[in-house]
Design an enzyme around this catalytic site. Sequence first.
Site, PDB file in Angstrom:
ATOM      1  N   PRO A   2       0.840  -1.214   0.000  1.00 39.39           N
ATOM      2  CA  PRO A   2       0.000   0.000   0.000  1.00 39.39           C
ATOM      3  C   PRO A   2       0.870   1.256   0.000  1.00 39.39           C
ATOM      4  O   PRO A   2       1.862   1.319   0.713  1.00 39.39           O
ATOM      5  CB  PRO A   2      -0.790  -0.106   1.303  1.00 39.39           C
ATOM      6  CG  PRO A   2      -0.638  -1.506   1.768  1.00 39.39           C
ATOM      7  CD  PRO A   2       0.665  -2.000   1.213  1.00 39.39           C
ATOM      8  N   GLU A   3       0.483   2.232  -0.807  1.00 38.27           N
ATOM      9  CA  GLU A   3       1.247   3.476  -0.900  1.00 38.27           C
ATOM     10  C   GLU A   3       0.453   4.598  -0.239  1.00 38.27           C
ATOM     11  O   GLU A   3      -0.657   4.381   0.260  1.00 38.27           O
ATOM     12  CB  GLU A   3       1.569   3.743  -2.376  1.00 38.27           C
ATOM     13  CG  GLU A   3       2.303   2.533  -2.971  1.00 38.27           C
ATOM     14  CD  GLU A   3       2.808   2.692  -4.392  1.00 38.27           C
ATOM     15  OE1 GLU A   3       3.016   3.837  -4.832  1.00 38.27           O
ATOM     16  OE2 GLU A   3       3.013   1.652  -5.047  1.00 38.27           O
ATOM     17  N   LYS A  55       3.067   6.499   4.403  1.00 38.98           N
ATOM     18  CA  LYS A  55       2.430   5.184   4.517  1.00 38.98           C
ATOM     19  C   LYS A  55       2.038   4.860   5.961  1.00 38.98           C
ATOM     20  O   LYS A  55       1.652   3.732   6.260  1.00 38.98           O
ATOM     21  CB  LYS A  55       3.372   4.113   3.972  1.00 38.98           C
ATOM     22  CG  LYS A  55       3.790   4.353   2.521  1.00 38.98           C
ATOM     23  CD  LYS A  55       4.800   3.316   2.083  1.00 38.98           C
ATOM     24  CE  LYS A  55       5.365   3.663   0.712  1.00 38.98           C
ATOM     25  NZ  LYS A  55       6.441   2.718   0.327  1.00 38.98           N
TER      26      LYS A  55
END
Length: 258
Positions: A2-3, A55
């Site tokens: 996930p960014e 993040k």
Amino acid sequence: MPEGDTIHYAAARIGAVLQGHVPEEILTPHPRHQLDRWPQRLAGNAVRAVDAHGKHLFLRFEGGLTLHSHLRMTGSWGVYREGERWRRARRRAWLVLRHAGVEVVEFDGPVLELMSDARTRSDPRLTALGQDVIGERFDEASFLARLRRDDQTRPIGDALLNQSTLAGIGNVWKAECCFAVGIDPWRALAAVSDQEALALVSFARERMPISAREGFAARPRAVYGRAGRPCERCGTLILRRGQGENNRVTYWCPGCQR
Ligand SMILES: [Zn+2]
């Protein structure tokens, strides 16, 4: 992985449920946290804010405690109506917050910790972070100073992943930014001008807030995951190869990225 846009998207959805409210129930089903007494320590406290930096996601409670999460490669946040089927198995839930008929669930950790507000301001993992690429304000000079402190032989694609230079860019966005600006992700940092570096960031700052608001599907997909297919700009076949010390895969067009 996930960014930043995905984490901001999660923070907004979680905030819409919990911000300003005392969660009706907090559960820590994962064995790792069973003795930590988070439900007792957080009992009666409203969620003051839910926010993201790069993040990292923070659920800030009244009473001076904050839940900090980083999903790395494996973790995930979900927001479900009660009774709705979760997208991962129940045994993979590390944290469940229930409120007003909604379940906020953190799956698979791997970084999930309850810390004092003071520690959120002093923890070296957090204080080392660069500016959030999605942040409202952006100090270009400070970004460039950090970029130039990095190893100048490092390829730009890999350097964009350095969270202490700029927080929030991951593998997909590094590839898409380099494509959008026409820069070869293998070019050494020393050969990337300040103007080019700022152009990479501007593309991210223009586009990441859209997927932060609308979700994953709103991301550009010009090169990432498209190896062997023709470039939309010049028709050359897109390549893919592992890059950097963690061998993170990068995608690029050898025809129009220089
Ligand atoms: Zn091309």
